[in-house]
Design an enzyme around this catalytic site. Structure first.
Site, PDB file in Angstrom:
ATOM      1  N   THR A  95       0.866  -1.181   0.000  1.00  0.00           N
ATOM      2  CA  THR A  95       0.000   0.000   0.000  1.00  0.00           C
ATOM      3  C   THR A  95       0.900   1.227   0.000  1.00  0.00           C
ATOM      4  OG1 THR A  95      -1.723  -1.157   1.207  1.00  0.00           O
ATOM      5  CG2 THR A  95      -1.785   1.246   1.280  1.00  0.00           C
ATOM      6  N   LYS A 167      -7.088   1.316  -3.582  1.00  0.00           N
ATOM      7  CA  LYS A 167      -6.679   0.692  -2.318  1.00  0.00           C
ATOM      8  C   LYS A 167      -6.762   1.695  -1.170  1.00  0.00           C
ATOM      9  CE  LYS A 167      -4.503  -1.635   0.918  1.00  0.00           C
ATOM     10  NZ  LYS A 167      -5.224  -2.541   1.801  1.00  0.00           N
ATOM     11  N   LYS A 236     -33.776  14.498   9.877  1.00  0.00           N
ATOM     12  CA  LYS A 236     -34.469  14.401  11.178  1.00  0.00           C
ATOM     13  C   LYS A 236     -33.717  13.440  12.101  1.00  0.00           C
ATOM     14  CE  LYS A 236     -37.061  11.103  11.855  1.00  0.00           C
ATOM     15  NZ  LYS A 236     -37.918   9.929  12.080  1.00  0.00           N
TER      16      LYS A 236
END
Lengths: 294, 294
Positions: A95, A167, A236
């Site tokens: 990564t 990724k 709400k």
């Protein structure tokens, strides 16, 4: 499988990945900075242990790397590209930043980005989700290797950086889920429900899985009508959460952020669209069209 | 099933819920402010249509309500409690504030909070996830009705407000997922991956479902060691996301928030724990112990 594949990085992810490649019959030459971590691979006849990182590479060959961060990958790949040469292929499983992938792709050997989703237990059972981006010939060459380590291989096109972008987007979704769950469990516990029970009810039912699949498709296609749940009703509920959180003393930064999204969306006349239409606000803020601009 | 059950509110959720109760053989008396919305129920012999809300109630009987918001439920239940009396039971399916549930429980008839997860399509197929909180005898009495409309009924204890707290926590998780997905898809698209493809890869694989189940259990039990993915590595990825988002012009408010959590956690010496240990920071900020305090 007549060629030897190099493998760099035998940490908690790299080791089980290398083991699955070996089990699938690939001949491997592996290297890890801390040599002891390679020991468990000695049981495989088709694995040899190298003494230097460059030793795992051969001209025209394939090397996979699974390293800790951008610096480690950049350092390891310096000499690698030279040994592999233009007919070689470096498959990066780490990564790393998309810009780092772009830089590595310019180093003179073939380059494929193939970051993976899954923790060590999924790596162990060869059930990783694998992304694959780079030139088509590189993706084809890599496929048998990637299929040996994952439950699915998703091909994301020609630009290696794309896989790293997706990724990181996925890791971002997981981080966001960690933060949101922590806030939600604290909120539930202040309402007298132990966090273990809240976790069980909220995360083991199909509620969230359905939300990701259903709303993911709605947001990506821009299908906000007819509303399954109107945005003004979501607003709400956001107010109810914010009020209860304030009353019970639970800091919930995400609810403030989401409530403001709903306010902006209602001000722009989107109150009767599905509550997933808060995405329009996010895409607009990124300078992206509601319809895919490319 | 020899008793008639009242039902108030035949909107996009109430109508399919009432239909499933009728299909399961329950005798119903239904009311909706806009009378036309009751028409589809005329096909059932065991359903009668009332002309006033109080007409659906009888002393000692059961009434379910599925209404738009706190005001609507509060107004409808005013006379209801009086007609139902102490042996009667009002089952509120609406998403309302926990404090409103507490107030309704004090009105003189039995009260059960039973908010549901699921959009109209899940209501239609009787696959709602139903929460149930109130006195045990009320939960037991309600169970056959709730089982007729849902795939699961989760009992959350004696305090009706608990169910509303968990329901709001769940809606909060979904809102958070909407915001996070929107940010993630914008990020992926700026990396050249169309949002449809990003949605497909990131939301139809088990990545996120696994994350909720696995990390939900880890966070709720405080099991942050051994780290499957170390917090300092999560922090590294958070930085990569933040840098790429900034470079490509994608406002991502959640990443800033999460990156700050990681920074705080590292400063407190938690860098080697699993990245889900960012939850400690959230629990502490809510005044909750890491271990369940009750």
């Amino acid at each position: 499988m007549d060629q030897t594949t190099g493998f760099l990085g035998l940490g908690s992810m790299g080791l089980p990945i290398a083991r699955n490649l070996a089990r699938a019959g690939h001949r491997l030459r592996v290297y890890n900075r801390t040599a002891a971590k390679a020991e468990p691979l000695r049981e495989f006849e088709n694995v040899t242990i190298a003494h230097t990182p460059l030793e795992v590479a051969e001209p025209g060959g394939v090397v996979l790397s699974m390293l800790a961060d951008d610096n480690a990958v950049t350092q390891a790949s310096e000499g690698l590209a030279e040994v592999l040469g233009p007919d070689g292929l470096h498959i990066s499983l780490s990564t790393i930043a998309p810009t780092t992938a772009t830089a590595l792709a310019a180093q003179g050997c073939g380059f494929l980005s193939a970051p993976v989703f899954g923790r060590p237990d999924r790596a162990e059972s060869a059930e990783l989700i694998v992304l694959s981006a780079g030139e088509q010939r590189h993706r084809e060459r890599a496929r048998p290797l990637l299929e040996a380590i994952g439950a699915a291989v998703h091909e994301l096109g020609e630009d290696p950086a794309s896989a790293n972008g997706v990724k990181l987007a996925g890791n971002f979704l997981i981080m966001s889920a960690l933060e949101a769950m922590s806030e939600a469990f604290a909120f539930a516990e202040k309402h007298g429900v132990p966090r273990e029970l809240a976790a069980q009810v909220l995360t083991t039912t199909p509620v969230l899985g359905n939300a990701y699949r259903g709303y993911g498709a709605a947001i990506s296609s821009g299908a906000y009508e007819p509303a399954g749940f109107a945005l003004r009703l979501g607003h709400k509920d956001a107010r109810l959460v914010a009020q209860a959180a304030d009353r019970l003393g639970v800091p919930m930064p995400i609810i403030d952020l989401v409530a403001n999204r709903f306010t902006a969306a209602e001000n722009k006349g989107r109150g009767d669209l599905d509550w997933s239409a808060l995405a329009i606000e996010v895409f607009e803020s990124a300078g992206l069209d509601q319809a895919d601009p490319r």
